[in-house]
Design an enzyme around this catalytic site. Structure first.
Site, short mmCIF file in Angstrom:
data_model
loop_
_atom_site.label_atom_id
_atom_site.label_comp_id
_atom_site.label_asym_id
_atom_site.label_seq_id
_atom_site.Cartn_x
_atom_site.Cartn_y
_atom_site.Cartn_z
N TYR A 33 39.16 52.05 40.44
CA TYR A 33 38.52 51.10 41.53
C TYR A 33 38.03 51.37 42.84
CZ TYR A 33 42.00 48.43 38.44
OH TYR A 33 42.70 47.73 37.46
N LEU A 42 42.92 35.22 34.31
CA LEU A 42 42.27 33.81 34.31
C LEU A 42 41.02 34.07 33.52
CD1 LEU A 42 42.67 33.46 38.14
CD2 LEU A 42 44.29 32.79 36.23
N LYS A 58 43.16 38.90 40.14
CA LYS A 58 42.61 39.32 41.48
C LYS A 58 42.16 38.22 42.52
CE LYS A 58 37.93 40.51 43.16
NZ LYS A 58 36.41 40.71 42.78
N ASN A 72 47.02 31.14 43.46
CA ASN A 72 47.80 31.93 42.46
C ASN A 72 49.22 32.07 42.63
OD1 ASN A 72 45.14 32.41 41.16
ND2 ASN A 72 44.91 34.53 42.33
#
Length: 268
Positions: A41, A182, A223, A233
């Site tokens: 990442y 998601l 995320k 979330n």
């Protein structure tokens, strides 16, 4: 920690250093206790800054990262050196969870996984995980590892439900950690999800996450970068879907994989 928090902060594609550090800080100070990152990442340093600047003790934060075969490599010594690099970038002394990111490149269970065991024996790593494995590769890892397999991180959402992998996780009693839970927003307009969200007066994201968390052995790392999405979330923890609502999403028969890697078990 001996448990993975139900919802963690995913940081894939959160590569702006200031934004990443701030999102981690915001998440931890709003009640999250799990920060998920990876060498690939390119944001471990920013994640570490967020952890350091949050008004939350390090011992209350579950920190997970992943070793990528195309960066440090996954030979025995490369694993040990790679973890040293991750610890330095994150600014921590130990990791709560270390994953093999992908079983590709020079991944070899017989050489890679003993290095993970060594890190557990040293006290550098608390728990061992893998990511993007097939059932056969999971069986091999279980045979080779001395340490318990703690987690398997895999793409999982209403459009890719991963029933076979979840059955394996339950049989062998490890966590299945859902990334891209998601479907990168692709699940929001699915009729079954949208209907429940409208009826319950919640966001489609909360419905997707609550559906995942209704399943034994499953946690999720969505995320989020903005304070609003971070809070939205986390609110999924307070949403309990009915059995009929869970079954409605279970009935979706679509297989839409978003994340690919050359040589991945499902495409090899």
């Amino acid at each position: 920690m001996n448990r993975i928090p139900a919802i963690g902060l995913g940081t894939w594609q959160n590569t702006n250093p200031e934004q990443c550090a701030e999102s981690v800080r915001l998440a931890l100070e709003s009640g999250y206790t799990h920060a998920d990152t990876a060498q690939f990442y390119d944001n471990e340093r920013a994640v570490g800054e967020g952890i350091a600047t949050a008004s939350v003790p390090r011992e209350d934060v579950f920190v997970a990262t992943k070793l990528h075969p195309e960066q440090t490599g996954l030979a025995y010594d490369e694993v040990l050196d790679g973890v040293d690099d991750s610890l330095r970038r994150l600014g921590v002394d130990t990791l709560d969870l270390l994953y093999v990111h992908w079983p590709v490149g020079n991944y070899d269970a017989a050489e890679t996984l003993p290095a993970f065991d060594e890190l557990v024996d040293r006290g550098t790593v608390d728990h061992v995980g893998v990511s993007n494995f097939s059932p056969d590769l999971l069986d091999e890892a279980l045979d080779v590892l001395d340490a318990p397999l703690f987690a398997h991180q895999v793409e999982m959402h209403p459009l890719l439900q991963q029933e076979t992998l979840l059955e394996h996780a339950r049989k062998h009693d490890y966590y299945q950690v859902a990334y891209s839970p998601l479907a990168q927003g692709g699940a929001f307009d699915v009729p079954e999800v949208a209907r429940i969200a409208k009826r319950r007066g919640v966001s489609p994201a909360q419905v997707c996450l609550a559906w995942l968390l209704s399943k034994k052995n499953v946690t999720a790392v969505p995320k989020a970068t903005s304070e609003a999405h971070i809070a939205d979330n986390r609110a999924a923890l307070d949403l309990a879907l009915t059995s009929a609502e869970v079954e409605s999403i279970d009935s979706i028969r679509r297989t839409e994989r978003l994340i690919e890697q050359e040589g991945a078990p499902w495409s090899a």
